[in-house]
Design an enzyme around this catalytic site. Sequence first.
Site, PDB file in Angstrom:
ATOM      1  N   GLU A  14     -14.954 -12.953  18.466  1.00  0.00           N
ATOM      2  CA  GLU A  14     -14.536 -14.262  18.011  1.00  0.00           C
ATOM      3  C   GLU A  14     -13.072 -14.497  18.360  1.00  0.00           C
ATOM      4  O   GLU A  14     -12.286 -13.550  18.501  1.00  0.00           O
ATOM      5  CB  GLU A  14     -14.690 -14.369  16.503  1.00  0.00           C
TER       6      GLU A  14
ATOM      7  N   CYS B   3      -5.903 -16.532  17.299  1.00  0.00           N
ATOM      8  CA  CYS B   3      -6.248 -15.158  16.920  1.00  0.00           C
ATOM      9  C   CYS B   3      -7.313 -14.664  17.902  1.00  0.00           C
ATOM     10  O   CYS B   3      -8.311 -15.357  18.142  1.00  0.00           O
ATOM     11  CB  CYS B   3      -6.790 -15.172  15.491  1.00  0.00           C
TER      12      CYS B   3
ATOM     13  N   CYS C 128     -15.691  -2.478  15.431  1.00  0.00           N
ATOM     14  CA  CYS C 128     -14.467  -1.725  15.148  1.00  0.00           C
ATOM     15  C   CYS C 128     -14.856  -0.384  14.536  1.00  0.00           C
ATOM     16  O   CYS C 128     -15.783  -0.309  13.729  1.00  0.00           O
ATOM     17  CB  CYS C 128     -13.576  -2.513  14.174  1.00  0.00           C
TER      18      CYS C 128
ATOM     19  N   CYS D 286     -12.950  -0.208   7.637  1.00  0.00           N
ATOM     20  CA  CYS D 286     -12.354  -0.728   6.394  1.00  0.00           C
ATOM     21  C   CYS D 286     -13.469  -1.366   5.556  1.00  0.00           C
ATOM     22  O   CYS D 286     -14.266  -2.152   6.071  1.00  0.00           O
ATOM     23  CB  CYS D 286     -11.278  -1.759   6.706  1.00  0.00           C
TER      24      CYS D 286
ATOM     25  N   CYS E  22     -14.225  -5.266   5.347  1.00  0.00           N
ATOM     26  CA  CYS E  22     -14.176  -6.011   6.601  1.00  0.00           C
ATOM     27  C   CYS E  22     -15.528  -6.024   7.303  1.00  0.00           C
ATOM     28  O   CYS E  22     -16.157  -4.980   7.479  1.00  0.00           O
ATOM     29  CB  CYS E  22     -13.124  -5.384   7.514  1.00  0.00           C
TER      30      CYS E  22
ATOM     31  N   GLU F 184      -9.648  -2.937  16.366  1.00  0.00           N
ATOM     32  CA  GLU F 184      -8.328  -2.344  16.118  1.00  0.00           C
ATOM     33  C   GLU F 184      -7.626  -2.293  17.482  1.00  0.00           C
ATOM     34  O   GLU F 184      -7.978  -1.474  18.345  1.00  0.00           O
ATOM     35  CB  GLU F 184      -8.507  -0.948  15.516  1.00  0.00           C
TER      36      GLU F 184
ATOM     37  N   LEU G  47      -1.961  -3.218   5.326  1.00  0.00           N
ATOM     38  CA  LEU G  47      -1.629  -2.147   4.372  1.00  0.00           C
ATOM     39  C   LEU G  47      -2.661  -2.077   3.241  1.00  0.00           C
ATOM     40  O   LEU G  47      -3.296  -1.057   3.036  1.00  0.00           O
ATOM     41  CB  LEU G  47      -0.218  -2.367   3.828  1.00  0.00           C
ATOM     42  N   HIS G  48      -2.775  -3.134   2.490  1.00  0.00           N
ATOM     43  CA  HIS G  48      -3.855  -3.330   1.505  1.00  0.00           C
ATOM     44  C   HIS G  48      -3.835  -2.404   0.298  1.00  0.00           C
ATOM     45  O   HIS G  48      -4.689  -2.548  -0.588  1.00  0.00           O
ATOM     46  CB  HIS G  48      -5.237  -3.271   2.172  1.00  0.00           C
TER      47      HIS G  48
ATOM     48  N   ASN H 264     -11.535 -13.068   0.850  1.00  0.00           N
ATOM     49  CA  ASN H 264     -12.548 -14.062   1.162  1.00  0.00           C
ATOM     50  C   ASN H 264     -13.870 -13.288   1.160  1.00  0.00           C
ATOM     51  O   ASN H 264     -14.136 -12.549   2.099  1.00  0.00           O
ATOM     52  CB  ASN H 264     -12.237 -14.634   2.557  1.00  0.00           C
TER      53      ASN H 264
ATOM     54  N   CYS I 140     -12.002 -11.904   8.960  1.00  0.00           N
ATOM     55  CA  CYS I 140     -12.064 -11.067  10.151  1.00  0.00           C
ATOM     56  C   CYS I 140     -13.496 -10.641  10.476  1.00  0.00           C
ATOM     57  O   CYS I 140     -14.161 -10.011   9.687  1.00  0.00           O
ATOM     58  CB  CYS I 140     -11.193  -9.841   9.889  1.00  0.00           C
TER      59      CYS I 140
HETATM   60  S1  SF4 Z   1      -9.773  -4.693   9.029  1.00  0.00           S
HETATM   61 FE1  SF4 Z   1      -9.262  -4.499  11.223  1.00  0.00          FE
HETATM   62  S2  SF4 Z   1      -9.107  -2.269  11.526  1.00  0.00           S
HETATM   63 FE2  SF4 Z   1     -10.205  -2.545   9.603  1.00  0.00          FE
HETATM   64  S3  SF4 Z   1     -12.390  -2.495  10.187  1.00  0.00           S
HETATM   65 FE3  SF4 Z   1     -11.710  -4.655  10.191  1.00  0.00          FE
HETATM   66  S4  SF4 Z   1     -11.155  -5.082  12.327  1.00  0.00           S
HETATM   67 FE4  SF4 Z   1     -11.198  -2.846  12.055  1.00  0.00          FE
END
Ligand code: SF4
Length: 399
Positions: free
Chosen positions: A101, A139, A146, A150, A153, A196, A252-253, A327, A370
């Site tokens: 995307e 973006c 990925c 995470c 995500c 990433e 960072l999160h 989100n 994302c």
């Molecule tokens: S937040 Fe970024 S690094 Fe983490 S799984 Fe999603 S795309 Fe990958």
Amino acid sequence: MPQPTFRLQDDPVGGLPEEWDAAFAEIGERPFRARQVFRWIHTRSVADPAHMTDIAKTLREKLSTWQMAMPVEIAHAHRAADDTRKILVRFARRPEAGTVETVLIPPMPDEDDDDDDDEAPPVGPKSGLRAPARRVTQCISSQVGCAMGCVFCASGVAGLKRHLTAGEIVAQVLLGRTQLDPGEAIRNVVLMGMGEPLHNYDNVARALRLLTHHDGLDLSTRRVTVSTSGLVPEIERLGRDFKGEISLAISLHAPNDTLRSQLMPINRKYPLSELIPALRRYPLARRRRITVEYTLLKGVNDQREHARALARLLAGIPTKLNLIPMNPIEGAPYEKPEHQDVLDFQGILRAAGYSVFIRKTRGDDIDAACGQLALQGARAVKRSLPVFEAPGSGDHGRA
Ligand code: SF4
């Protein structure tokens, strides 16, 4: 995943100007011809020699055996009420290669235009556009899926399918330009889409050189941002290779290792005791800052003690913090934080002296987190997401 040796004939959009010069010397063509072709691709978004009107027929014939076509095309495009455009991209001639995307994000009506006179002008939909314009942030993605996993995500849930080539990364911007409205120009490019970026270092570094090359899109290095989950050796490599000129964002999160390792498995490999010193060492230019992205998950990392720990963790690093209220994504157990908790979190960090912004969700009526559109894309091509424009039907950016 091994990175194959780059061959211009296989990925012309990913070729650097000096590689074009060398390849043209081998086929008996002069360097200025090489630059002509490079500029057609990178300033006019035209990769098919048949449409390069000032190129000799004999040269077009020589190029006919190369993969001279834009490597990406629009699978679906969807426009939100705030003019955010989310584009599901597929790979021309490679339907098996998945989808990614890219998102075009216009400024908010009240957003400051902090333009600097000393930097390159934004990239307009047509070659030569240098007038002030509505400055759009794009973006882009760097991988299909990925590997970082995470937990909050959608891309991480899907796992890594493959690295994008440099040409496929750059071509998202070339394609994005064709979708601009009249009077718009791409101002910032952020590698915050699927993937990433630093896990695909060689191709991303090549794409950065192309995006900022003065014969091509000529984006200001400070307006190109690489966002990483925290691959420490590659953060250092990026700093060395580009002398700190490429902007860096860190996802960072969490303010401590226990929580961060739960949310972001990469933290088990590169804990905060390695990541934070790497951020301190990043060779930032004067007055530049590292962007810290912090997604607020209700009841998980959004409490006052987390804000105070975050303030201590980042002490002394020039940063700008973006707080991103979660989100929610399908199938994930995390919820949007309470509005008051978000404000309190911001207040504590501001009181500690940080610049802290709450990122407003853009494209509220589309899936703007994302990886979400691309994930849906796999399912949704069948379910027919609303189609905003047919592939290639935009009339901006045509030579
Ligand atoms: S937040 Fe970024 S690094 Fe983490 S799984 Fe999603 S795309 Fe990958």
